[in-house]
Motif scaffolding. Structure first.
Motif, PDB file in Angstrom:
ATOM      1  N   HIS A 123       6.077  -0.080  -1.155  1.00  0.00           N
ATOM      2  CA  HIS A 123       6.678  -0.575   0.088  1.00  0.00           C
ATOM      3  C   HIS A 123       7.229  -1.987  -0.055  1.00  0.00           C
ATOM      4  O   HIS A 123       7.908  -2.484   0.844  1.00  0.00           O
ATOM      5  N   THR A 124       6.913  -2.666  -1.173  1.00  0.00           N
ATOM      6  CA  THR A 124       7.328  -4.063  -1.319  1.00  0.00           C
ATOM      7  C   THR A 124       8.424  -4.239  -2.364  1.00  0.00           C
ATOM      8  O   THR A 124       8.788  -5.378  -2.664  1.00  0.00           O
ATOM      9  N   ILE A 125       8.937  -3.126  -2.899  1.00  0.00           N
ATOM     10  CA  ILE A 125       9.969  -3.222  -3.939  1.00  0.00           C
ATOM     11  C   ILE A 125      11.180  -3.992  -3.424  1.00  0.00           C
ATOM     12  O   ILE A 125      11.768  -3.653  -2.402  1.00  0.00           O
ATOM     13  N   GLN A 126      11.499  -5.078  -4.127  1.00  0.00           N
ATOM     14  CA  GLN A 126      12.681  -5.903  -3.869  1.00  0.00           C
ATOM     15  C   GLN A 126      12.762  -6.409  -2.440  1.00  0.00           C
ATOM     16  O   GLN A 126      13.853  -6.628  -1.906  1.00  0.00           O
ATOM     17  N   THR A 127      11.611  -6.631  -1.814  1.00  0.00           N
ATOM     18  CA  THR A 127      11.612  -7.206  -0.462  1.00  0.00           C
ATOM     19  C   THR A 127      11.601  -8.726  -0.508  1.00  0.00           C
ATOM     20  O   THR A 127      11.875  -9.377   0.506  1.00  0.00           O
ATOM     21  N   GLY A 128      11.243  -9.300  -1.666  1.00  0.00           N
ATOM     22  CA  GLY A 128      11.118 -10.740  -1.765  1.00  0.00           C
ATOM     23  C   GLY A 128       9.757 -11.253  -1.348  1.00  0.00           C
ATOM     24  O   GLY A 128       9.489 -12.457  -1.434  1.00  0.00           O
ATOM     25  N   VAL A 129       8.885 -10.340  -0.891  1.00  0.00           N
ATOM     26  CA  VAL A 129       7.534 -10.725  -0.482  1.00  0.00           C
ATOM     27  C   VAL A 129       6.573 -10.387  -1.618  1.00  0.00           C
ATOM     28  O   VAL A 129       6.471  -9.231  -2.021  1.00  0.00           O
ATOM     29  N   PRO A 130       5.867 -11.368  -2.162  1.00  0.00           N
ATOM     30  CA  PRO A 130       4.974 -11.094  -3.290  1.00  0.00           C
ATOM     31  C   PRO A 130       3.694 -10.386  -2.859  1.00  0.00           C
ATOM     32  O   PRO A 130       3.299 -10.433  -1.688  1.00  0.00           O
ATOM     33  N   MET A 131       3.035  -9.735  -3.839  1.00  0.00           N
ATOM     34  CA  MET A 131       1.756  -9.072  -3.638  1.00  0.00           C
ATOM     35  C   MET A 131       0.669  -9.846  -4.364  1.00  0.00           C
ATOM     36  O   MET A 131       0.863 -10.288  -5.490  1.00  0.00           O
ATOM     37  N   ALA A 132      -0.476  -9.970  -3.701  1.00  0.00           N
ATOM     38  CA  ALA A 132      -1.660 -10.537  -4.335  1.00  0.00           C
ATOM     39  C   ALA A 132      -2.730  -9.454  -4.373  1.00  0.00           C
ATOM     40  O   ALA A 132      -2.971  -8.785  -3.358  1.00  0.00           O
ATOM     41  N   ILE A 133      -3.347  -9.252  -5.530  1.00  0.00           N
ATOM     42  CA  ILE A 133      -4.334  -8.184  -5.695  1.00  0.00           C
ATOM     43  C   ILE A 133      -5.744  -8.757  -5.646  1.00  0.00           C
ATOM     44  O   ILE A 133      -6.042  -9.760  -6.302  1.00  0.00           O
ATOM     45  N   LEU A 134      -6.600  -8.102  -4.856  1.00  0.00           N
ATOM     46  CA  LEU A 134      -8.034  -8.351  -4.869  1.00  0.00           C
ATOM     47  C   LEU A 134      -8.664  -7.084  -5.428  1.00  0.00           C
ATOM     48  O   LEU A 134      -8.894  -6.121  -4.701  1.00  0.00           O
ATOM     49  N   PRO A 135      -8.884  -7.009  -6.758  1.00  0.00           N
ATOM     50  CA  PRO A 135      -9.288  -5.752  -7.402  1.00  0.00           C
ATOM     51  C   PRO A 135     -10.665  -5.281  -6.961  1.00  0.00           C
ATOM     52  O   PRO A 135     -11.637  -6.026  -7.004  1.00  0.00           O
ATOM     53  N   MET A 136     -10.707  -4.002  -6.536  1.00  0.00           N
ATOM     54  CA  MET A 136     -11.952  -3.426  -6.033  1.00  0.00           C
ATOM     55  C   MET A 136     -12.157  -2.006  -6.540  1.00  0.00           C
ATOM     56  O   MET A 136     -13.025  -1.295  -6.037  1.00  0.00           O
ATOM     57  N   GLY A 137     -11.358  -1.579  -7.511  1.00  0.00           N
ATOM     58  CA  GLY A 137     -11.411  -0.192  -7.950  1.00  0.00           C
ATOM     59  C   GLY A 137     -12.321   0.028  -9.141  1.00  0.00           C
ATOM     60  O   GLY A 137     -13.140  -0.826  -9.507  1.00  0.00           O
ATOM     61  N   THR A 138     -12.138   1.184  -9.782  1.00  0.00           N
ATOM     62  CA  THR A 138     -12.944   1.556 -10.940  1.00  0.00           C
ATOM     63  C   THR A 138     -12.378   0.933 -12.215  1.00  0.00           C
ATOM     64  O   THR A 138     -13.062   0.192 -12.926  1.00  0.00           O
ATOM     65  N   ALA A 139     -11.121   1.223 -12.520  1.00  0.00           N
ATOM     66  CA  ALA A 139     -10.510   0.715 -13.750  1.00  0.00           C
ATOM     67  C   ALA A 139      -9.797  -0.616 -13.532  1.00  0.00           C
ATOM     68  O   ALA A 139      -9.851  -1.507 -14.378  1.00  0.00           O
ATOM     69  N   ASN A 140      -9.084  -0.759 -12.415  1.00  0.00           N
ATOM     70  CA  ASN A 140      -8.307  -1.974 -12.128  1.00  0.00           C
ATOM     71  C   ASN A 140      -7.361  -2.313 -13.278  1.00  0.00           C
ATOM     72  O   ASN A 140      -7.249  -3.472 -13.703  1.00  0.00           O
ATOM     73  N   ASN A 141      -6.672  -1.292 -13.785  1.00  0.00           N
ATOM     74  CA  ASN A 141      -5.768  -1.500 -14.919  1.00  0.00           C
ATOM     75  C   ASN A 141      -4.620  -2.440 -14.585  1.00  0.00           C
ATOM     76  O   ASN A 141      -4.185  -3.224 -15.440  1.00  0.00           O
ATOM     77  N   ILE A 142      -4.105  -2.362 -13.346  1.00  0.00           N
ATOM     78  CA  ILE A 142      -2.965  -3.197 -12.974  1.00  0.00           C
ATOM     79  C   ILE A 142      -3.366  -4.661 -12.947  1.00  0.00           C
ATOM     80  O   ILE A 142      -2.708  -5.523 -13.548  1.00  0.00           O
ATOM     81  N   SER A 143      -4.453  -4.982 -12.256  1.00  0.00           N
ATOM     82  CA  SER A 143      -4.870  -6.385 -12.146  1.00  0.00           C
ATOM     83  C   SER A 143      -5.270  -6.944 -13.509  1.00  0.00           C
ATOM     84  O   SER A 143      -4.954  -8.096 -13.837  1.00  0.00           O
ATOM     85  N   LYS A 144      -5.950  -6.147 -14.338  1.00  0.00           N
ATOM     86  CA  LYS A 144      -6.344  -6.635 -15.657  1.00  0.00           C
ATOM     87  C   LYS A 144      -5.125  -6.898 -16.535  1.00  0.00           C
ATOM     88  O   LYS A 144      -5.080  -7.875 -17.293  1.00  0.00           O
ATOM     89  N   SER A 145      -4.124  -6.032 -16.459  1.00  0.00           N
ATOM     90  CA  SER A 145      -2.913  -6.234 -17.255  1.00  0.00           C
ATOM     91  C   SER A 145      -2.174  -7.504 -16.829  1.00  0.00           C
ATOM     92  O   SER A 145      -1.514  -8.148 -17.653  1.00  0.00           O
TER      93      SER A 145
END
Length: 299
Positions: A67-89
């Motif tokens: 939903h945020t693709i090319q909106t100019g609004v950044p995303m901040a992640i608070l990782p709470m999952g099992t793998a959290n591959n995106i936040s770790k990368s």
């Protein structure tokens, strides 16, 4: 600054509750608007303010990111999952309090989104897409988890189960004979796994593409050859024991991959892309490339 918090209430512990996260965000000087990821949050993201914060695992992050693709609004992640591959990368690690306090000094990182095109449609991916061993494991384990969703007391227990299942599967998985090219170069062969990775990690925190950079305009194409079956089983066993190890895979950096698909299941991020697709009578071409769309993460 106004922050829209999209929160998975089923992820994490007490430190990740709605009340706790809102308290931390407001204490850091932000105005906060809350929405559960289990509800329709489309309206909240039409005017998200200055920052979209996502508290959840990789699945929640992906759902919000689209939903945020090319909106100019950044995303901040608070990782709470099992793998959290995106936040770790992306190097996003720490407690919710540490991460929220760090937002004011964080920088934006542009993440180019991958794109897969087939006869049944076009789909974007953030982490990666692939077929073979991981896709087979994902199909089986998702089915098991649907039947017993509350069987794990911690994220570690689930990762341990997933790694154990991969060790069993790799010993009996039949290779897929692929006709495939990377940037026009023929790399066809029998493979146990093929992944087009936009992140460093895949599956249960396997570091298969250590040099992958989601902002460099390339993908890292990972191939596990049949003759490395035993070596990969040993690699998984070391990871199960908590040891570092180098995976016996071939990694080719490129901008596009093309392969002939004959009905084998394909995953895109954490979902099976080919659900309900009839196996074609003849092979069709699937194109995978770096797309022209992007997401901005706060890191």
């Amino acid at each position: 600054m106004r922050v829209t918090l999209i929160h998975n209430p089923q992820a994490g512990g007490e430190d990740h509750s709605r009340e706790r996260l809102l308290t931390l965000i407001r204490a850091a000087g932000y105005e906060a608007v809350y929405c559960s990821s289990k509800e329709d949050f489309d309206a909240a993201l039409k005017d998200p303010g200055d920052l979209v914060a996502v508290a959840g695992g990789d699945g929640t992050v992906r759902k919000v990111a689209m939903h945020t693709i090319q909106t100019g609004v950044p995303m901040a992640i608070l990782p709470m999952g099992t793998a959290n591959n995106i936040s770790k990368s992306l190097g996003i690690v720490g407690s919710p309090e540490e991460l929220i306090q760090g937002w004011s000094a964080a920088r934006r990182k542009r993440h180019t989104v991958g794109q897969a095109t087939s006869s049944w449609g076009e789909e974007l991916f953030i982490e990666g897409m692939g077929m073979g061993l991981f896709t087979r494991a994902m199909t089986l384990l998702d089915y098991i988890d649907d039947k017993a969703p509350d069987s794990f007391s911690s994220a570690y227990d689930k990762l341990y189960r997933d790694l154990s299942a991969l060790i069993v599967l790799v010993s009996e998985f039949s290779p897929i004979t692929l006709k495939v090219t990377v940037d026009g170069e023929d790399v066809s062969g029998p493979y146990l796994l093929m992944e087009a990775m936009n992140m460093n990690f895949v599956g249960p925190n396997l570091h298969l593409a250590p040099e992958a950079d989601p902002g460099d305009g390339h993908l890292d194409f990972v191939f596990l050859a049949e003759d490395n079956r035993e070596n990969f089983a040993r690699y998984l066993t070391k990871r199960l024991a908590g040891k570092e190890a180098e995976p016996p895979v071939r990694v080719i950096r490129g901008s596009s991959l093309q392969f002939y698909w004959r009905g084998t299941a394909i995953h895109l991020d954490d979902k099976i892309w080919t659900n309900g697709i009839t196996v074609p009578s003849s092979a069709q071409v699937i194109d995978v490339k770096v797309g022209d769309k992007f997401i901005e993460f706060l890191v």
